[in-house]
Motif scaffolding. Structure first.
Motif, PDB file in Angstrom:
ATOM      1  N   GLY A 135       0.721  -1.326   0.030  1.00  0.00           N
ATOM      2  CA  GLY A 135      -0.028   0.029  -0.048  1.00  0.00           C
ATOM      3  C   GLY A 135       0.743   1.166   0.145  1.00  0.00           C
ATOM      4  O   GLY A 135       0.253   2.277  -0.465  1.00  0.00           O
ATOM      5  N   GLN A 136       2.191   1.070   0.302  1.00  0.00           N
ATOM      6  CA  GLN A 136       2.983   2.347   0.191  1.00  0.00           C
ATOM      7  C   GLN A 136       3.579   2.702  -0.958  1.00  0.00           C
ATOM      8  O   GLN A 136       3.878   1.761  -1.930  1.00  0.00           O
ATOM      9  N   TRP A 137       3.828   3.764  -1.390  1.00  0.00           N
ATOM     10  CA  TRP A 137       4.530   4.363  -2.506  1.00  0.00           C
ATOM     11  C   TRP A 137       5.964   5.040  -2.285  1.00  0.00           C
ATOM     12  O   TRP A 137       5.706   5.722  -1.058  1.00  0.00           O
ATOM     13  N   ARG A 138       6.867   5.217  -3.245  1.00  0.00           N
ATOM     14  CA  ARG A 138       7.960   6.160  -2.984  1.00  0.00           C
ATOM     15  C   ARG A 138       8.338   6.613  -4.467  1.00  0.00           C
ATOM     16  O   ARG A 138       8.145   5.877  -5.459  1.00  0.00           O
ATOM     17  N   TRP A 139       9.064   7.754  -4.375  1.00  0.00           N
ATOM     18  CA  TRP A 139       9.732   8.223  -5.644  1.00  0.00           C
ATOM     19  C   TRP A 139      10.718   7.329  -6.169  1.00  0.00           C
ATOM     20  O   TRP A 139      11.453   6.606  -5.379  1.00  0.00           O
ATOM     21  N   LEU A 140      10.958   7.090  -7.528  1.00  0.00           N
ATOM     22  CA  LEU A 140      12.152   6.214  -7.903  1.00  0.00           C
ATOM     23  C   LEU A 140      13.365   7.045  -7.676  1.00  0.00           C
ATOM     24  O   LEU A 140      13.410   8.331  -7.952  1.00  0.00           O
ATOM     25  N   THR A 141      14.495   6.358  -7.442  1.00  0.00           N
ATOM     26  CA  THR A 141      15.635   7.049  -7.235  1.00  0.00           C
ATOM     27  C   THR A 141      16.287   7.492  -8.711  1.00  0.00           C
ATOM     28  O   THR A 141      15.900   6.625  -9.463  1.00  0.00           O
ATOM     29  N   PRO A 142      17.123   8.281  -8.813  1.00  0.00           N
ATOM     30  CA  PRO A 142      17.818   8.412 -10.081  1.00  0.00           C
ATOM     31  C   PRO A 142      18.482   7.312 -10.699  1.00  0.00           C
ATOM     32  O   PRO A 142      18.465   7.007 -11.630  1.00  0.00           O
ATOM     33  N   GLN A 143      19.095   6.328  -9.924  1.00  0.00           N
ATOM     34  CA  GLN A 143      19.635   5.153 -10.369  1.00  0.00           C
ATOM     35  C   GLN A 143      18.781   4.103 -10.739  1.00  0.00           C
ATOM     36  O   GLN A 143      19.113   3.668 -11.597  1.00  0.00           O
ATOM     37  N   GLU A 144      17.625   3.896 -10.142  1.00  0.00           N
ATOM     38  CA  GLU A 144      16.360   3.094 -10.480  1.00  0.00           C
ATOM     39  C   GLU A 144      16.044   3.632 -11.923  1.00  0.00           C
ATOM     40  O   GLU A 144      15.755   2.794 -12.735  1.00  0.00           O
ATOM     41  N   LEU A 145      15.587   4.880 -12.136  1.00  0.00           N
ATOM     42  CA  LEU A 145      15.362   5.600 -13.265  1.00  0.00           C
ATOM     43  C   LEU A 145      16.258   5.184 -14.392  1.00  0.00           C
ATOM     44  O   LEU A 145      16.018   4.890 -15.489  1.00  0.00           O
ATOM     45  N   ALA A 146      17.460   5.759 -14.288  1.00  0.00           N
ATOM     46  CA  ALA A 146      18.502   5.442 -14.996  1.00  0.00           C
ATOM     47  C   ALA A 146      18.527   3.924 -15.582  1.00  0.00           C
ATOM     48  O   ALA A 146      18.771   3.582 -16.768  1.00  0.00           O
ATOM     49  N   SER A 147      18.435   2.980 -14.563  1.00  0.00           N
ATOM     50  CA  SER A 147      18.469   1.723 -14.797  1.00  0.00           C
ATOM     51  C   SER A 147      17.314   1.271 -15.661  1.00  0.00           C
ATOM     52  O   SER A 147      17.370   0.453 -16.976  1.00  0.00           O
TER      53      SER A 147
END
Ligand code: URA
Length: 248
Positions: free
Chosen positions: A230-242
């Motif tokens: 049920g929780q969410w969070r922003w993707l980290t720059p590293q996750e987005l880049a991957s």
């Protein structure tokens, strides 16, 4: 960018609502180590990079585009207009549901869907190009599902999942790119396609049945153990880049 435009871009309501929030002294700005400062001038120019808004007492880091992950719990639907259970969108805060996209209050969109009883990693964004690329079959983004089955998975079933099985709506076989047996009734199945009910239908096609399904990885991004259902969070720059990288 002007404060009023920034507030609007983050999904805090119509331009009129945003102007009202600012005029009433309900918006403060800060960033880095600086303490929040109430700003009642909507025309004030601010640097967006590293900016944190505090709206009605709640901090909101500026994001030009939204990229986030959710741990989807069971018994919620991925549709915006759910039929039986609540929508995954009801688990997101209002600004994410109301971010303007090309002038309309469209909000973020789930990238692909999970069944109402499936749990795990679900990505959201308001970046149309990113959503399109992630969902494109040509991109072959891998997704790893933990599959709990009714019957023990035989070696023959495992081999057939890897070789390819034919589903009832298409003569072209679908295959798992990896199939690791973790216990008698537990598998990690990696897919690069995203057909309707694909995992459940593949297991049914080899004579077994899925009793529980959990997606724990998309491309190089894993569902963090600390992100509760049920929780969410922003993707980290590293996750987005991957995720943006070519070799998924
Ligand atoms: N395959 C399924 O059968 N269900 C899901 O939710 C995802 C993949």
């Amino acid at each position: 960018m002007r404060l009023a435009d920034i507030l609007y871009s983050q999904g805090f309501g119509t331009r009129r609502v945003c102007a009202g929030l600012i005029q009433q002294g309900l918006v403060a700005v800060h960033g880095g180590a600086a303490s929040p400062e109430i700003c009642t001038d909507g025309g004030r120019e601010l640097v967006e990079d590293g900016l944190v808004l505090r709206v009605q007492g709640v901090d909101w880091p500026f994001h030009a585009k939204a990229y986030l992950m959710m741990h989807k719990p069971p018994l919620v639907e991925c549709s915006r207009r759910p039929t039986i259970y609540p929508s995954v969108y009801s688990l997101l805060p209002q600004p994410l549901r109301e971010r303007p996209v090309r002038g309309a209050t469209q909000g973020v969109q789930a990238i692909g869907r999970l069944d109402q009883d499936t749990t795990g990693l679900l990505l959201f964004s308001d970046d149309g190009q990113f959503i399109h690329r992630m969902a494109s079959p040509k991109k072959h983004v891998s997704k790893v599902y933990r599959v709990y089955t009714k019957h023990p998975v035989s070696e023959e079933q495992q081999a057939r999942l890897l070789e390819g099985v034919v589903l009832d709506d298409d003569p072209a076989p679908v295959r798992a790119s990896d199939c690791a047996r973790l216990a008698d009734c537990e598998l990690d199945l990696t897919l690069t396609q995203g057909r309707y009910h694909q995992v459940k239908r593949m297991l049914a096609a080899v004579g077994n049945r899925v009793v529980r399904l959990h997606r724990w990885r998309i491309g190089g991004v894993e569902l963090p153990t600390e992100l509760a259902p049920g929780q969410w969070r922003w993707l980290t720059p590293q996750e987005l880049a991957s995720l943006r990288g070519a070799s998924l």
